[in-house]
Each structure stands twice: as C-alpha cells, then as structure tokens.
Design an enzyme around this catalytic site. Structure first.
Site, short mmCIF file in Angstrom:
data_model
loop_
_atom_site.label_atom_id
_atom_site.label_comp_id
_atom_site.label_asym_id
_atom_site.label_seq_id
_atom_site.Cartn_x
_atom_site.Cartn_y
_atom_site.Cartn_z
N ASP A 48 0.84 -1.07 0.70
CA ASP A 48 -0.45 -0.15 -0.10
C ASP A 48 1.05 0.93 0.05
O ASP A 48 2.17 1.38 0.71
CB ASP A 48 -0.90 0.13 1.46
CG ASP A 48 -1.89 0.77 1.33
OD1 ASP A 48 -2.16 2.03 0.80
OD2 ASP A 48 -2.92 0.46 1.59
N THR A 89 -7.09 3.93 -2.42
CA THR A 89 -6.90 2.59 -2.19
C THR A 89 -7.61 1.47 -2.66
O THR A 89 -6.90 0.24 -3.18
CB THR A 89 -6.68 1.89 -0.15
OG1 THR A 89 -5.98 2.73 0.40
CG2 THR A 89 -6.29 0.56 0.00
N ASN A 110 -12.08 5.18 -1.88
CA ASN A 110 -12.29 4.55 -0.58
C ASN A 110 -13.96 4.31 0.02
O ASN A 110 -14.60 3.88 0.18
CB ASN A 110 -11.63 4.61 0.65
CG ASN A 110 -10.33 4.62 -0.58
OD1 ASN A 110 -10.12 3.31 -0.61
ND2 ASN A 110 -9.27 4.80 0.50
N ASP A 313 1.13 2.29 4.10
CA ASP A 313 0.37 3.60 3.69
C ASP A 313 0.11 4.56 4.79
O ASP A 313 0.12 6.47 4.59
CB ASP A 313 -1.38 3.09 3.23
CG ASP A 313 -1.86 4.06 2.86
OD1 ASP A 313 -1.71 5.07 1.76
OD2 ASP A 313 -3.66 4.13 3.77
N HIS A 317 1.02 8.39 4.95
CA HIS A 317 0.34 9.86 4.84
C HIS A 317 0.78 9.98 6.40
O HIS A 317 0.68 11.70 6.51
CB HIS A 317 -1.18 8.97 5.67
CG HIS A 317 -1.69 8.47 4.42
ND1 HIS A 317 -2.32 9.40 3.04
CD2 HIS A 317 -2.02 7.56 3.83
CE1 HIS A 317 -3.55 8.95 2.58
NE2 HIS A 317 -2.69 7.99 3.03
N ASP A 360 -1.39 -0.42 -4.20
CA ASP A 360 -2.27 0.73 -4.63
C ASP A 360 -2.21 1.98 -5.46
O ASP A 360 -3.37 2.09 -6.64
CB ASP A 360 -3.44 0.37 -3.89
CG ASP A 360 -2.87 0.36 -2.88
OD1 ASP A 360 -1.57 1.12 -2.78
OD2 ASP A 360 -3.61 1.13 -1.55
N HIS A 361 -1.84 2.67 -5.27
CA HIS A 361 -1.47 3.81 -5.97
C HIS A 361 0.33 4.02 -5.50
O HIS A 361 0.59 3.30 -4.41
CB HIS A 361 -1.95 4.37 -4.89
CG HIS A 361 -2.53 4.82 -3.39
ND1 HIS A 361 -1.44 4.93 -2.75
CD2 HIS A 361 -2.93 3.86 -2.65
CE1 HIS A 361 -1.92 4.91 -2.00
NE2 HIS A 361 -3.03 3.97 -1.74
N HIS A 494 -2.55 11.19 -1.51
CA HIS A 494 -2.19 10.29 -2.56
C HIS A 494 -3.72 10.00 -4.13
O HIS A 494 -5.26 11.15 -2.86
CB HIS A 494 -2.35 9.24 -2.74
CG HIS A 494 -2.69 7.92 -2.29
ND1 HIS A 494 -4.06 7.55 -2.56
CD2 HIS A 494 -2.49 7.95 -0.48
CE1 HIS A 494 -4.68 6.45 -1.70
NE2 HIS A 494 -3.49 6.58 0.03
#
Length: 554
Positions: A48, A89, A110, A313, A317, A360-361, A494
C-alpha cells in the site's frame, strides 16, 4: 489389369483401416496421466502506497532475499501505470485483481456518495452481514459493491471451487476486494480488539487456527519492542532530517522523531500497530500461518493467497515519502518479505509458486518538503472550494447551495434541491468549471458527462473517463496542479493522475518466470489478464487489460 485391380484393392483396404483408426482415436478418451501445468500457489503481494521508485531508491540497503531478489530473479514491467483517476486504495486493489476500471467495477473510491440512494457509501460496507470474531461495525463488510469478478474468483471457477483463495490485510478493503466474491476466507484486522476478523459473507465462525492466533495478541509483543531505526540513524542518507515540522506527530509524543515509544499502547490501543512497520510484520507472519493451516500449495490444484501490506500507507500518510520513518519501514518490510519468500521456498518449493508485487497507488511528496526545496506544491481545502463555489453560483443563478460536496476530486450537485429544475444545468456546470479554473491550486475542470468534448491531454482524458461511473460519479471533475492535494500541513496523501501517484511497481517472480524487464508502457489492469494467461483460465468479467506478453511469451 489384374495388377491395377490388386493395387486399387490394397489402397481401399488401407483407407478403411486408416479411417477406422482415426474414428477410434477421436472417440476414445486419452489415457495419459499428464495434467495442466500450473503453479501450486499464486501469491499476490500489494504494498500500500509503494511508489515505483522505492524499488531502487533503497536498493543498496535491501537484503538479497526481498525486493532485490524480485528484481534480480524476476521480471519487472518498469513502466506500469494506473489507468484511471482518482488513485485510491480500494480502487487500486480492485483494479489489480479485476483487470478493470471504476467505470465498470463500481468501486470508484474508498468512499463515495450514491446519487441513487442519497447516502454516503464505504466501499465494503454491507449492513446485511455481521462480523465473525467481532461485535462492532468493523465486521459488517463484504464485496457486495464489487460488480466484476476477480482473478481469484476466476481461479475458483476454473477449479470448480477446489483451489483455495485466502485474502489477508490490516485493511478490510485490502483483503475483501482482492479475495473476490467466493474465497475460502478473507480476513482483516480489528483495531478495537487486536483480533483478525471476517464476516458472515464468508463463514459462521473463525477457523480454529485464526482463533488461536488471535489469542496471542501479537500487537502487544511489538509494542514492547518500541520503534527505533533498524540501523544507525546517521546512515539514513536517502531521507530528510528526523525532525521536520511537515511530519505528523503521534499523540503522546512531542516531536516526530525516533525512537517512537509504543509501550504505552500495550493492551490499550491495538489500532496503533497499523502506523508502525510491525503491522506489515504481523500480516506476513499471519500469511505463513494461513499457508500451513489451510495447506495452500500442497497439491496440484492451484491456490491463491492475496496479501496486502498496509502499514506503509499509514506511515506515509503521517510522515511523508522522504521521512526516515518511511525509509525504515521499507527496510524492515524488505526483511519481512525475504523471510516470507524463504518460507515459501521451504514449504511450497522454489519454482512451485508464482508471486507478483505491485501497489494500489503511490504518493506525493509533502508540500512542505517541496517548498523547502523550491519546488511547486501546495494545499487545497475541499470545504473552502464548496463554500466559494456556492457563493459564486448563488449570486449568478439565485439558487441556495446547489453544490452539495467536493469528493474524490468531483463536485456533486444537490439534485434534490427544489430550485434545481428551474436552472439550466449545463449552464450551471459551465459556470462551475469557469470558477474552478480560477481557483488557486486547480489546473483544470471538466464536465464528467462530456469528457470526450474536452480539450484535456489524452492521458488525463482517458484516466478521468476510466474513473467515471455513470451511476455513481459526480458532475464536474477538477484536476489539481502537480503536487497539490487536499489535506493538512503534515504527511502526504494520493489520488492524482500524476506519475508520483500512478507509477507503480509490477514485478513477477517464480514459476515459469525468467529474469528480465520491459520498459514498454503497461497498466495496473494488465496484471490480472497476465495471471489468467499463465494459468490458462478466464479473465475476470470486467477485464479491460492485456497480458504482458514480454513475460507470457518468454
């Protein structure tokens, strides 16, 4: 004359005999014991928020058996991109495993606002199911909102449900969406209790092996270790200084610096493990337990393990891509992956499993970091956008609050507003676009119902089109300037079309994979059809991707 008749007779007899043999061969079943050549186990490993450049940024610090092994033994599609926007995600996990895009899968973010029901929707929410192993809302989840089949669904169908499929992730969406509609099990982490849980969509009670694992409360073990750097902090030369005001500060700490004390969370706050590299460690350890308990990869019927490592992730963040915390998290994940591969070698057998690595990104650099280094970046505020837009539209069209919200880079109008039928809706949208184009941090805006008529660059037009779902999406889409995003002053996020969010790793290793790479442009949606081609099974029902032939034709 007699010789001629004799020769003709012999030819006729040979023809009859050949025809009889041919007929027999076409009706008699083959007695060969040969079976279709497939791997014993497929492992999908999604990290992630893993930017593509992380494969190489920390390369010199990786151990031999983790990311470096994948690069040096496997096949890498170096220019793999996400083909839609926004890049979130749930959408990323869905597109990897469906080979499809939000326009088709119905997973457009999401969260989103459903104009049909007039309600906000979380991607895996399902009020018709209840938690298993959980008594709170964390268990009320399923793949109900996912409209396409997944590659894992297709494997189940191809093996008449004999091949097992397991999904694992700290995040519900990171487990549920990859595992598809028909898995053997999908399990995610309940931060309230520190247990791994599931829902009645899948089963009525947790398997014994998972109940036993939950009793260990593994988060406490790692909390007691605290979080310090794996190596001397001075060696983290790929990162900025440890104390930056654009990094998020954990509650209870005075600065965003090492060491991070975790013992205060022991037995009290199980959710905090997500924001440490130990969340990935627990996830991959549980993957080993699942392989052993479910006998994955033990027979000639292919199984599938879908694992998402989510702590990267959470750390990104909070601290941003250029933080020491991010670097340390990837160095630790690298060691965890090496241990996981070593386990697969010993249990399933090297060459008997196929693994792919993707994300996922990606993630944007923190605006504060960019500005500190004299590069273009900034923040926008979705609430401020809506407030200013409504003020502008109210004065022009004499209608109260026509714009309901800004979500997923989309303006969603209040179609239930009693004054809306009296307004020229096309004119309202055009005025909205004009306003957004003057807003600081917004580069452009487009009517989502008329994307084809826009003058956007082709790549932006295609990504917005692929992300637009006619039933669920909003009315106007706005594109932010590079390195601008909606958020606070610390950490990153993101969602943009830009390469820092859309360029992702795509590496295959193991069964039938020869070492190599390609610099041809591929997409996230090519992963599922590539697996389908290698396994000789059907592509998912919404698939729009293509097999990576540089790999499949080796």
């Amino acid at each position: 004359m007699k010789k001629t008749l004799l020769f003709a007779g012999l030819c006729c007899l040979c023809s009859i005999t050949f025809a009889q043999k041919k007929a027999k061969s076409s009706t008699t079943p083959a007695t060969s014991s040969a079976t279709l050549d497939r791997p014993k186990l497929v492992v999908g490993l999604v990290v992630d928020q893993m930017r593509w450049d992380y494969l190489y940024r920390y390369y010199d610090r990786y151990v031999q058996g983790g990311f470096k092994r994948m690069i040096n033994e496997g096949f890498s599609a170096e220019n793999t991109y996400i083909p839609y926007t926004p890049t979130y995600t749930a959408v990323g996990h869905t597109s990897i495993y469906t080979g499809s895009v939000p326009a088709i899968t119905g997973i457009i973010g999401n969260n989103w606002f459903d104009p049909q029901t007039k309600k906000a929707v979380y991607c895996t929410d399902d009020s018709t199911v209840t938690g298993v192993g959980s008594n709170n809302a964390a268990g009320k989840m399923s793949p109900k909102n996912l409209l396409s089949s997944t590659i894992t669904d297709e494997l189940r169908l191809a093996t008449n449900f004999q091949g097992k499929v397991i999904g694992l992730s700290l995040k519900d969406r990171g487990s549920i969406l990859p595992a598809g509609h028909t898995p053997t099990g999908a399990y995610w982490y309940d931060g309230e209790t520190g247990d791994w849980i599931t829902s009645t969509w899948y089963m009525k009670q947790l398997p014994v092996w998972l109940q036993d694992y939950n009793k260990k409360k593994m988060a406490n073990k790692y909390y007691d270790m605290n979080w310090n750097t794996l190596y001397p902090i001075a060696s983290y030369t790929q990162s900025t200084a440890d104390n930056k005001d654009y990094e998020g500060v954990t509650r209870g700490e005075q600065t965003p610096t090492f060491p991070h004390a975790l013992t205060a969370y022991t037995g009290k706050n199980y959710d905090m493990i997500r924001s440490t590299p130990y969340g990935n460690t627990i996830t991959l350890d549980l993957a080993k337990v699942a392989i052993e308990a479910e006998n994955l990869g033990k027979d000639n019927i292919t199984d599938f393990l879908a694992v998402s490592c989510s702590s990267t992730d959470y750390v990104g963040h909070q601290y941003g891509p250029n933080s020491i915390e991010a670097e340390d998290t990837y160095l630790r994940l690298d060691k965890d992956i090496a241990s996981f591969f070593d386990y697969l070698d010993k249990t399933v057998g090297k060459g008997n499993y196929l693994v792919f690595l993707s994300a996922d990104h990606g993630a944007a650099h923190v605006p504060g970091f960019m500005q500190e280094n004299k590069m273009h970046a900034g923040l926008v505020d979705n609430k401020a956008i809506i407030t200013g837009l409504n003020t502008y539209l109210e004065s022009r069209f004499k209608i109260k609050k026509p714009a309901m919200m800004s979500m997923n880079n989309q303006i969603i109008f209040d179609h239930s507003n009693k004054d809306m039928p009296n307004i020229d809706f096309t004119a309202l949208k055009n005025a909205t676009i004009d306003y957004l184009r003057t807003y600081d941090g917004i580069a452009n805006a487009v009517d989502l119902a008329r994307i084809a008529e826009s003058t956007l660059p082709a790549v932006q037009k295609e990504m917005i089109t692929n992300g637009y779902n006619a039933r669920l999406s909003g009315d106007v889409y706005f594109i932010l300037q590079p390195n601008y995003f909606d958020g606070g002053k610390t950490g990153t996020t993101h969602g943009a079309w830009n390469p820092y969010d859309s360029h992702i790793p795509c590496v295959f290793m193991g069964w039938k994979v020869k070492h190599g790479k390609t610099n041809k442009t591929h997409h996230m949606t090519d992963i599922a059809p590539t697996i389908a081609a290698m396994l000789h099974i059907q592509m998912p029902s919404g698939n729009v991707g293509e097999p990576i032939t540089e790999l499949t034709h080796q």
